[in-house]
Structure formats: structure tokens, C-alpha cells
Design a protein around this motif. Structure first.
Motif, PDB file in Angstrom:
ATOM      1  N   TYR A   3      -0.609 -13.449   5.899  1.00 22.67           N
ATOM      2  CA  TYR A   3      -0.930 -12.335   5.731  1.00 22.67           C
ATOM      3  C   TYR A   3      -1.772 -11.178   5.854  1.00 22.67           C
ATOM      4  O   TYR A   3      -1.801  -9.776   5.311  1.00 22.67           O
ATOM      5  N   ASN A   4      -2.482 -11.894   6.734  1.00 24.03           N
ATOM      6  CA  ASN A   4      -3.676 -11.092   8.102  1.00 24.03           C
ATOM      7  C   ASN A   4      -3.623 -12.094   9.479  1.00 24.03           C
ATOM      8  O   ASN A   4      -3.077 -12.424   8.953  1.00 24.03           O
ATOM      9  N   LEU A  27      -0.843 -16.374   1.818  1.00 21.26           N
ATOM     10  CA  LEU A  27      -1.200 -15.671  -0.488  1.00 21.26           C
ATOM     11  C   LEU A  27      -0.379 -16.735  -0.750  1.00 21.26           C
ATOM     12  O   LEU A  27       0.348 -17.219  -1.000  1.00 21.26           O
ATOM     13  N   PRO A  66       0.920 -11.891  11.110  1.00 19.05           N
ATOM     14  CA  PRO A  66       1.644 -11.360   9.595  1.00 19.05           C
ATOM     15  C   PRO A  66       2.569 -11.362   9.424  1.00 19.05           C
ATOM     16  O   PRO A  66       3.229 -10.606   9.800  1.00 19.05           O
ATOM     17  N   LEU A  84       3.868  -6.022   4.805  1.00 18.52           N
ATOM     18  CA  LEU A  84       3.901  -5.967   3.397  1.00 18.52           C
ATOM     19  C   LEU A  84       4.129  -4.325   2.513  1.00 18.52           C
ATOM     20  O   LEU A  84       4.034  -3.516   4.007  1.00 18.52           O
ATOM     21  N   ARG A 121       3.237  -2.159   0.058  1.00 21.47           N
ATOM     22  CA  ARG A 121       2.087  -1.660  -0.309  1.00 21.47           C
ATOM     23  C   ARG A 121       2.603  -0.421  -1.286  1.00 21.47           C
ATOM     24  O   ARG A 121       1.802  -0.279  -2.368  1.00 21.47           O
ATOM     25  N   PRO A 151       6.995 -15.833  -0.450  1.00 22.39           N
ATOM     26  CA  PRO A 151       6.855 -14.722  -0.763  1.00 22.39           C
ATOM     27  C   PRO A 151       8.401 -13.674  -1.076  1.00 22.39           C
ATOM     28  O   PRO A 151       9.574 -14.879  -0.544  1.00 22.39           O
ATOM     29  N   VAL A 200       7.329  -7.821   2.219  1.00 16.73           N
ATOM     30  CA  VAL A 200       7.193  -8.119   1.322  1.00 16.73           C
ATOM     31  C   VAL A 200       6.815  -7.534   0.031  1.00 16.73           C
ATOM     32  O   VAL A 200       6.351  -6.847   0.470  1.00 16.73           O
ATOM     33  N   ILE A 219       3.058  -7.265  -4.451  1.00 18.91           N
ATOM     34  CA  ILE A 219       1.902  -7.022  -3.409  1.00 18.91           C
ATOM     35  C   ILE A 219       1.100  -6.561  -3.889  1.00 18.91           C
ATOM     36  O   ILE A 219       0.269  -6.501  -3.577  1.00 18.91           O
ATOM     37  N   ILE A 261      -2.981  -7.502  -3.762  1.00 19.24           N
ATOM     38  CA  ILE A 261      -3.575  -7.535  -2.141  1.00 19.24           C
ATOM     39  C   ILE A 261      -5.212  -7.367  -2.466  1.00 19.24           C
ATOM     40  O   ILE A 261      -5.177  -7.288  -1.025  1.00 19.24           O
TER      41      ILE A 261
END
Length: 385
Positions: A82-83, A89, A137, A140, A142, A202, A211, A230, A234
């Protein structure tokens, strides 16, 4: 059709330098029938729109590369990058009780991860894998912009079958329940089937590839799945990434050896061969080619490699055994059934016994070389005229 029974002397010498027996790639034993039109190579009819299917396949392929299998003292699960720090994750219940875990990537690298954050009420955790630092990654979502009916993909390792993909839709929002010791709130309900081993994988938007959530629970034997948004996890994960936990709940000093030290090459060599054939069956020749070693590639350029497999529609592994040669090498012997396109357009099935040498190359597990022989219906070597 011409069969290549032996490699040239130069190629054979190269293979011997690799430390393995002189061998042939399996596809050299599978007929390349003149005039065959394998389905995998057929051009779509004029005017047929395949853009959507192609885009979906690309999303799936790109996602699979960022999804890992996690083995711990608690069992088996999934996780995703994820990063760019190499942080993965996953669910807390996948890694509970362990400080270090074994992480297997989609290209069969076996790496050690350290749990740097874990929830006791929320079922989330972060595992840091130094070797993955700098890798791009997954994207996401968010903002939490999800509606009922949105098409989704669940990616994970159900029952240990790594990089398995199931599709479905978001079938409900705002689901909440408790499964001790964890409390689940505001979950996405999904119709994509999931099973043990999917936990921590995911939930992907089929349209954007982003994601949406982390698959965490199932009901009705996996027919109904639940994913933590997520957007709800997060900020917690990022806090652990910035400031890792120094003490983990339920972990004492003598526990920290964990499952990471218990796996050997025999646990992964067979998986690598299975993954190789799975990729070929999916028509993902690029990925299959990435699993073979440098010396093999030197004597088998990609275009020849791909051409050799085009007549093969499907390969089924009927039996597979692994013998350990050393701490860094193993021999995998498998019996396979290859379904091929014949010249007359019909499909024929042929059986082979294949033997692969598996070992490490630049820190990654690879198929160093392989050889095979065709079998008759009784399972004996087929005599050639």
C-alpha cells in the motif's frame, strides 16, 4: 512439425554451467503443429469490442503483482502493498501472535516481513518487507466513493491458491457485526466469492483498478464476503508506518522466531512450477517467461518461448513431488496432461513427465532448467518411431 530433441553443444554447455543437467524447455516437447490456429492467438472478429476485457485483464495483472501470501503461526492469509516503503496491509487475525512472518510474492520470492502494527479491536495490521521498498504500491480509493452495484474484484490466496481472482459486485453497504475479538463496522458486502486465505487481500474497483477495501470476513461458505473500506483503515495503517509499534500484543521475545524461519525451499519450489503453468493457461506468457532463469532465457528467446506454447490450450498437473537438493535448490517432478490444438482443428490430450531444477538467481526463486518425456496411456515413456 519438427521436434527439437537436443540443444546445441553451446547451449548445453551453458546449462551445465548453471549447475543443472542439460535440459529442454517443456514446450519443445509439445508439437508446434503447422497451420494450427490456437484460440489464444485468434484475432477477434472485425468490429468486436474487446477494449473492456483487455482493460480488466490489465487491472487484474497489475493487481496480482502487488498481492502477497502471508504465512504466520496463525495460519495463511493475503496482503497487498500500500506504500513505497515496502509496507503490506493485511488482517490482524492473519498475523496475530507473530512478530516475523513469511511473505511470498507473485513471482515466488520468499521474503521475511516484520509486523509493525496490529489492532486488537480492529482487524487490521501492517507488515514491513524491506525487499519491497521502492516498489510501486496499489492505488487507493481514499474517498470511500462506493455504491451498491459497483463491479469489483477480490484478489487473494484462498486455500493457499495464490493470486486467485474472483469477480462480483458491491451488494450491500454499512454492514456491522462482531466476531471476537474483532468488531467490524461499516463494511462493504460483496458477491465475489471468498474463502480462507483471502483474508487481507484487496477489493478492487473493476473500472479504475483502485483498492476499495480489504477483504476480511465471509458467511454462507464464502458466498457472501465483507470488506473493510480502505478509507476507514488507511489513517491507522499510515500511523504505524510512520511510527512502528515497539511491542506487539500477544508476542513475547521467545515467540519472535515465528513461521518465517520454518519454511524451506521445498515449500515454494512446487508452487513456482504450479504458478508457471497457471500463467500459461491464462495466456500470460510474459509472466511465465519471467519465472525462468537467465541461462534458460539465453537459449530460448521470448518469441520462441511464446510460439512454442501457442498450440497448447490447457495444462493440468496430475501429480507433483519436490525433492530438496540443497538449502537453495530443489528438483520438482510432475506428471501433466496437455490439451493441444491439432492441425484439423480438433483437440488432443497428451501426457508428459517433466522435471524442473528450481533455484535462486539474484535472490529470486527461478526455474533454472527443465526436461520432459511423453507418456503413453499406461504412464510409460512413449517410444518414438
Amino acid at each position: 512439425m519438427k521436434w527439437n530433441e537436443k540443444l546445441s553443444a553451446a547451449a548445453a554447455a551453458l546449462l551445465l554451467l548453471a549447475g543443472g543437467a542439460v535440459a529442454l524447455a517443456l514446450h519443445q516437447y509439445l508439437p508446434q503443429r503447422v497451420g494450427a490456429e490456437p484460440l489464444l492467438a485468434v484475432t477477434p472478429p472485425a468490429g468486436q469490442d474487446t477494449g473492456g476485457a483487455s482493460a480488466l485483464k490489465e487491472i487484474i495483472f497489475n493487481t496480482q503483482k502487488k498481492v502477497v501470501t502471508i504465512s504466520s503461526d496463525s495460519g495463511l492469509g493475503s496482503g497487498f502493498l500500500y506504500n513505497d516503503k515496502g509496507d503490506v496491509l493485511t488482517n490482524a487475525h492473519v498475523v496475530a501472535g507473530s512478530r516475523t512472518v513469511r511473505v511470498t510474492t507473485s513471482d515466488a520470492r520468499e521474503l521475511t516481513g516484520e509486523v509493525i502494527g496490529i489492532g486488537t479491536d480492529l482487524d487490521i495490521a501492517v507488515v514491513r518487507v524491506p525487499e519491497l521498498a521502492g516498489s510501486q504500491p496499489l492505488k487507493l480509493e481514499r474517498g470511500g466513493r462506493v455504491e451498491v452495484g459497483d463491479p469489483v474484484i477480490a484478489v487473494g490466496s484462498p486455500l493457499g491458491l495464490q493470486s486467485t481472482v474472483t469477480t462480483g459486485i458491491v451488494s450491500g453497504l454499512g454492514r456491522s457485526f462482531m466476531m471476537k475479538p474483532y468488531t467490524y463496522r461499516n463494511l462493504y458486502q460483496i458477491s465475489a466469492p471468498i474463502a480462507p486465505g483471502n483474508s487481507g487481500g484487496p477489493l478492487i474497483d473493476q473500472t479504475t483498478g483502485a483498492v476499495l477495501g480489504m477483504n476480511s470476513a465471509e458467511m454462507q461458505d464464502g458466498e457472501i464476503g465483507f470488506s473493510i473500506p480502505i478509507a476507514d483503515l488507511i489513517s491507522i495503517a499510515e500511523a504505524w508506518s510512520r511510527s512502528p509499534m515497539t511491542k506487539l500484543p500477544g508476542v513475547t521475545n521467545h515467540d519472535e522466531s515465528s513461521a518465517a524461519d520454518k519454511k524451506t525451499i521445498t515449500n515454494y519450489a512446487g508452487y513456482l512450477v504450479s504458478r508457471f503453468y497457471e500463467s500459461l493457461n491464462n495466456g500470460d506468457y510474459v509472466y511465465a517467461y519471467s519465472l525462468i532463469g537467465y541461462i534458460w532465457k539465453q537459449v530460448d528467446p521470448y518469441e520462441e518461448f511464446r510460439k512454442g506454447y501457442l498450440p497448447t490450450k490447457n495444462v493440468v498437473i496430475k501429480s507433483l513431488s519436490v525433492s530438496k537438493d540443497s538449502d537453495r535448490s530443489a528438483t520438482v517432478t510432475a506428471t501433466i496432461e496437455a490439451e493441444e490444438h491439432a492441425q484439423n482443428g480438433e483437440t488432443v490430450k497428451r501426457n508428459f513427465e517433466v522435471v524442473y531444477k528450481v533455484g535462486y538467481e539474484n535472490g529470486q526463486l527461478k526455474l533454472i532448467d527443465g526436461n520432459g518425456k511423453e507418456l503413453d496411456k499406461q504412464g510409460k515413456e512413449l517410444k518414438k518411431n
